[in-house]
Design a protein around this motif. Structure first.
Motif, short mmCIF file in Angstrom:
data_model
loop_
_atom_site.label_atom_id
_atom_site.label_comp_id
_atom_site.label_asym_id
_atom_site.label_seq_id
_atom_site.Cartn_x
_atom_site.Cartn_y
_atom_site.Cartn_z
N MET A 36 117.92 -27.54 43.19
CA MET A 36 118.23 -26.32 42.31
C MET A 36 117.03 -25.40 42.41
O MET A 36 115.79 -25.47 42.09
N SER A 37 117.36 -24.11 42.46
CA SER A 37 116.65 -22.94 42.54
C SER A 37 115.89 -22.94 41.18
O SER A 37 116.21 -23.31 40.10
N GLN A 38 114.82 -22.21 41.05
CA GLN A 38 114.10 -21.82 39.89
C GLN A 38 114.66 -20.79 39.01
O GLN A 38 114.21 -20.50 37.84
N GLY A 39 115.74 -20.38 39.56
CA GLY A 39 116.34 -19.02 38.36
C GLY A 39 115.53 -17.90 38.07
O GLY A 39 114.94 -17.54 39.08
N TYR A 40 115.66 -17.36 36.88
CA TYR A 40 114.92 -16.21 36.82
C TYR A 40 113.35 -16.42 36.74
O TYR A 40 112.88 -17.46 36.30
N ASN A 41 112.51 -15.61 37.15
CA ASN A 41 111.14 -15.39 37.23
C ASN A 41 110.98 -14.99 35.79
O ASN A 41 111.14 -13.84 35.47
N ASN A 42 110.10 -16.04 34.83
CA ASN A 42 109.90 -15.42 33.41
C ASN A 42 108.36 -15.11 33.33
O ASN A 42 108.05 -15.03 32.03
N ASN A 43 107.64 -14.79 34.43
CA ASN A 43 106.37 -14.42 34.09
C ASN A 43 106.39 -12.96 33.78
O ASN A 43 106.15 -12.35 35.01
N PRO A 44 105.69 -12.33 32.90
CA PRO A 44 105.87 -11.04 32.40
C PRO A 44 104.70 -10.26 33.36
O PRO A 44 104.81 -9.10 33.46
N ARG A 45 103.86 -11.01 33.87
CA ARG A 45 102.64 -10.37 34.68
C ARG A 45 102.93 -10.26 36.27
O ARG A 45 102.39 -9.72 36.68
N ARG A 46 104.23 -10.58 36.35
CA ARG A 46 104.73 -10.72 37.98
C ARG A 46 105.74 -9.63 38.05
O ARG A 46 106.67 -9.50 37.21
N PHE A 102 119.56 -38.30 22.25
CA PHE A 102 119.44 -37.77 23.45
C PHE A 102 119.66 -38.59 24.88
O PHE A 102 120.14 -37.87 25.83
N ARG A 103 119.26 -39.61 24.54
CA ARG A 103 119.80 -40.71 25.57
C ARG A 103 121.17 -40.67 25.81
O ARG A 103 121.60 -40.68 27.21
N ARG A 104 122.01 -40.61 24.98
CA ARG A 104 123.50 -40.60 25.04
C ARG A 104 123.69 -39.16 25.78
O ARG A 104 124.58 -39.13 26.65
N LEU A 105 123.11 -37.90 25.40
CA LEU A 105 123.43 -37.02 25.82
C LEU A 105 122.95 -36.84 27.43
O LEU A 105 124.03 -36.33 28.07
N TYR A 106 122.00 -37.46 27.58
CA TYR A 106 121.59 -37.39 29.05
C TYR A 106 122.56 -38.34 30.00
O TYR A 106 122.84 -37.87 31.05
N TYR A 107 123.10 -39.05 29.57
CA TYR A 107 123.97 -40.40 30.09
C TYR A 107 125.03 -39.36 30.27
O TYR A 107 125.77 -39.67 31.43
N ASP A 108 125.69 -38.57 29.36
CA ASP A 108 126.94 -37.85 29.70
C ASP A 108 127.01 -36.71 30.76
O ASP A 108 127.63 -36.48 31.20
N TYR A 109 125.68 -36.39 31.02
CA TYR A 109 125.50 -35.28 32.07
C TYR A 109 124.38 -35.74 33.15
O TYR A 109 124.23 -34.70 33.81
N GLU A 168 118.95 -32.47 35.83
CA GLU A 168 118.05 -33.30 36.33
C GLU A 168 116.94 -32.98 35.42
O GLU A 168 116.40 -31.97 35.08
N LEU A 169 116.25 -34.11 34.62
CA LEU A 169 115.31 -33.85 33.63
C LEU A 169 114.09 -33.19 33.93
O LEU A 169 113.37 -32.66 33.08
N PRO A 196 108.57 -36.23 32.82
CA PRO A 196 108.12 -36.87 34.01
C PRO A 196 108.97 -38.32 34.28
O PRO A 196 109.96 -38.52 33.40
N GLU A 197 108.87 -39.20 35.14
CA GLU A 197 109.35 -40.37 35.33
C GLU A 197 109.55 -41.44 34.11
O GLU A 197 110.33 -42.09 34.05
N ASN A 198 108.37 -41.40 33.39
CA ASN A 198 108.22 -42.33 32.38
C ASN A 198 108.47 -41.79 31.21
O ASN A 198 107.96 -42.17 30.05
N TRP A 199 109.43 -40.72 31.11
CA TRP A 199 109.61 -39.80 29.95
C TRP A 199 110.15 -40.66 28.81
O TRP A 199 109.69 -40.70 27.70
N LEU A 200 111.05 -41.75 29.06
CA LEU A 200 111.67 -42.69 27.97
C LEU A 200 110.50 -43.43 27.31
O LEU A 200 110.28 -43.53 25.84
N GLU A 201 109.36 -43.91 28.01
CA GLU A 201 108.21 -44.70 27.57
C GLU A 201 107.48 -44.05 26.64
O GLU A 201 107.11 -44.24 25.52
N MET A 202 107.18 -42.59 27.02
CA MET A 202 106.52 -41.66 26.10
C MET A 202 106.99 -41.32 24.87
O MET A 202 106.35 -41.25 23.73
N LEU A 203 108.43 -41.11 25.00
CA LEU A 203 109.08 -40.71 23.82
C LEU A 203 109.36 -41.60 22.78
O LEU A 203 109.49 -41.62 21.61
N GLU A 204 109.38 -43.00 23.27
CA GLU A 204 109.54 -44.38 22.50
C GLU A 204 108.00 -44.77 21.98
O GLU A 204 107.93 -45.42 20.99
#
Length: 318
Positions: A1-11, A287-294, A299-300, A306-314
């Motif tokens: 997936m592309s990075q979309g709009y460039n949001n850095n005001p200094r560029r 949030f877990r239900r929301l992610y499962y739906d989509y 892509e998180l 990160p890959e261990n996001w659930l462990e970090m949030l728990e």
């Protein structure tokens, strides 16, 4: 997936499509000639908007659905989501479908609503902590005395802001009650109900250092400086969500408080929330239900997860 709009005001964009920073820009000896005014953009009908999407490679399978969507949601708003599917040549990636883009849009909308729910509780809790502490120590209307704040506090501006809040809410039952029954004398815990998240943060930051430290240690287990920064970040996140700005694939560096990914802001939100059970049973479960739906479309990692996001949030807070 592309990075979309460039949001850095200094560029800044240059003609070949690349970006250079301000420091990299060539020094011009002669002033830049006056540019001709940009050609006025013309409005497009919903049908013309759909034609434009198709010209750029978007598959519109259900034209009625697309018409209803573009009638109810501004094309410019949706462009922020369509940009996620753009290739460098200005065309959408192969097999990009209108409904796919709308599913990313819906995920983003639902995520904002989840964040706002928690941020609302954080704001309400902070109001209670500040008003209870200050009123007990300095009295119900001690906030009217500049001596109850630090030297950086601008008291006349503070009082003017309070008066504007009273005036703009004069029709509310609460304000009418204190104007008629109490001569316009508002206890701190009442007046603070009119404060925005940013105003509550400013109130906290203007407290005397000792008072800030006692609140931060007692309720948050943080230093006053750390709490002040993180509260400012939460206020910025709340404003970002309240104005319906995109979260997906959006670097939060456009917020003035600090840089970081959406995931890093969520980690701070968890730390300030400090209700482990409610966090797990409320936000995290939803949030877990929301992610499962989509999960077939989002892509998180595009939110900095990160890959261990659930462990970090728990993980329990110490």
């Amino acid at each position: 997936m592309s990075q979309g709009y460039n949001n850095n005001p200094r560029r800044k964009k240059i003609q070949d499509g690349d970006y250079i920073t301000e420091k990299e820009q060539p020094i011009r000896k002669n002033p830049r000639p006056q540019q001709k005014p940009n050609k006025e953009k013309l409005p497009a009908t919903v049908e013309e908007q759909i034609d434009k999407l198709r010209e750029r490679g978007c598959i519109v399978e259900d034209e009625e659905f697309a018409k209803e969507t573009l009638t109810d949601i501004n094309y410019f708003r949706l462009a922020h989501y369509f940009s996620l599917f753009l290739e460098e040549n200005g065309k959408y990636r192969e097999e990009t479908k209108f409904r796919q883009v709308m599913r990313v849009y819906d995920f983003d909308r639902r995520l904002r609503n989840l964040l706002i729910e928690v941020l609302e509780e954080i704001e309400i809790t902070l109001r209670a902590h500040c008003s209870n502490y200050h009123a007990i120590k300095y009295g119900a209307t001690g906030y009217l005395n500049a001596d109850t704040f630090s030297h950086v506090h601008k008291h006349p501006a503070f009082l003017s802001r309070i008066q504007r809040l009273i005036d703009s809410n004069r029709d509310s039952e609460m304000v009418q009650h204190y104007l008629k029954k109490h001569g316009g004398e508002f206890p701190l815990w009442v007046i603070m109900e009119l404060f925005s998240f940013g105003a509550v943060n400013l109130f906290y930051s203007d407290l005397k250092p000792q008072d800030k430290m006692e609140i931060s240690k007692a309720y948050y287990g943080l230093s006053s400086g750390t709490l002040e920064l993180k509260l400012r970040m939460m206020s910025d996140l709340r404003n970002h969500c309240a104005h319906y700005h995109r979260l997906y694939d959006w670097e939060m560096a456009d917020l003035h408080s600090a840089e970081g990914s959406v995931f890093e802001y969520i980690l701070i939100m968890k730390e300030i929330y400090r209700r482990p059970r409610k966090w797990r049973e409320g936000f995290l479960k939803q949030f877990r239900r929301l992610y499962y739906d989509y999960k077939d479309i989002v892509e998180l990692s595009m939110l900095g997860f990160p890959e261990n996001w659930l462990e970090m949030l728990e993980e329990e807070l110490t």
